[in-house]
Design a protein around this motif. Structure first.
Motif, PDB file in Angstrom:
ATOM      1  N   SER A  53      41.395  35.775  40.718  1.00 27.58           N
ATOM      2  CA  SER A  53      41.546  35.321  42.100  1.00 27.58           C
ATOM      3  C   SER A  53      40.462  35.979  42.948  1.00 27.58           C
ATOM      4  CB  SER A  53      42.937  35.714  42.613  1.00 27.58           C
ATOM      5  OG  SER A  53      43.094  35.312  43.938  1.00 27.58           O
ATOM      6  N   GLY A  54      39.565  35.151  43.483  1.00 34.57           N
ATOM      7  CA  GLY A  54      38.513  35.683  44.342  1.00 34.57           C
ATOM      8  C   GLY A  54      37.339  36.275  43.595  1.00 34.57           C
ATOM      9  N   THR A  83      42.381  40.536  41.081  1.00 32.16           N
ATOM     10  CA  THR A  83      41.373  40.674  42.139  1.00 32.16           C
ATOM     11  C   THR A  83      40.536  41.923  41.881  1.00 32.16           C
ATOM     12  OG1 THR A  83      42.843  41.959  43.563  1.00 32.16           O
ATOM     13  CG2 THR A  83      42.844  39.556  43.861  1.00 32.16           C
TER      14      THR A  83
END
Length: 181
Positions: A53-54, A83
């Protein structure tokens, strides 16, 4: 009684505001899009690139945070919503050629350079479609004089042709000893 109520509130607050689990990336296979995280609690968790994520990727040694999710099929915990990775930002390009029978083709990048791609470098399908927009990571193919090749290829906006590698019945072009229908 008041002290007891405060203790419950503190306990509840600890649970409600507990930080996400964290750890360090032990290994990351960029070409296959997966790796392992050693948690701060001493566990080793599997992580797949679809669960980042990201961040487009991870590197060994990255400090990351994540959620844990139980994989029913493998009966093991895995890291999801990861993350903090510092992997490479994917490039964008267009599929310029694709040979379905041989499972390879070429992607043209934003500078007009054609980059080799093999079926095994595709993340969300087994096949590509000429003209489709894709995101990919470029790496040097040491087995092919250092020429560039695309890995972690993802088609934008959907799946490819979906030509699976499953158990066919050899009904095409009379090849094989499959069942006649």
């Amino acid at each position: 009684p008041l002290g007891m109520a405060q203790g419950v509130a503190v306990c509840c607050l600890r649970y409600c505001f507990r930080a996400m689990p964290s750890g360090k990336v032990r290994s990351w296979n960029e070409g296959r899009g997966f790796g392992f995280i050693d948690t701060d609690d001493g566990e080793s968790l599997f992580v797949h690139m679809r669960d980042l994520s990201g961040s487009p990727g991870l590197r060994e040694g990255d400090r990351v945070e994540f959620d844990r999710e139980f994989d029913e099929m493998k009966q093991k915990w895995a890291a999801v919503n990861v993350t903090g990775g510092t992997g490479d930002v994917p490039e964008e390009g267009t599929v310029s050629k694709w040979n379905e029978e041989r499972g390879f083709g070429f992607i043209t990048d934003s500078d007009g350079v054609e980059i080799f791609v093999h079926r095994y470098g595709i993340q969300n399908s087994d096949s590509l479609v000429v003209g489709a927009r894709v995101q990919f990571t470029r790496e040097s193919d040491e087995k092919n004089d250092g020429k560039p090749r695309a890995i972690n290829v993802r088609m934008e906006g959907g799946k490819g042709k979906g030509k699976g590698k499953g158990m066919g019945m050899a009904m095409d072009k009379g090849k094989g000893k499959g069942m006649d229908m």
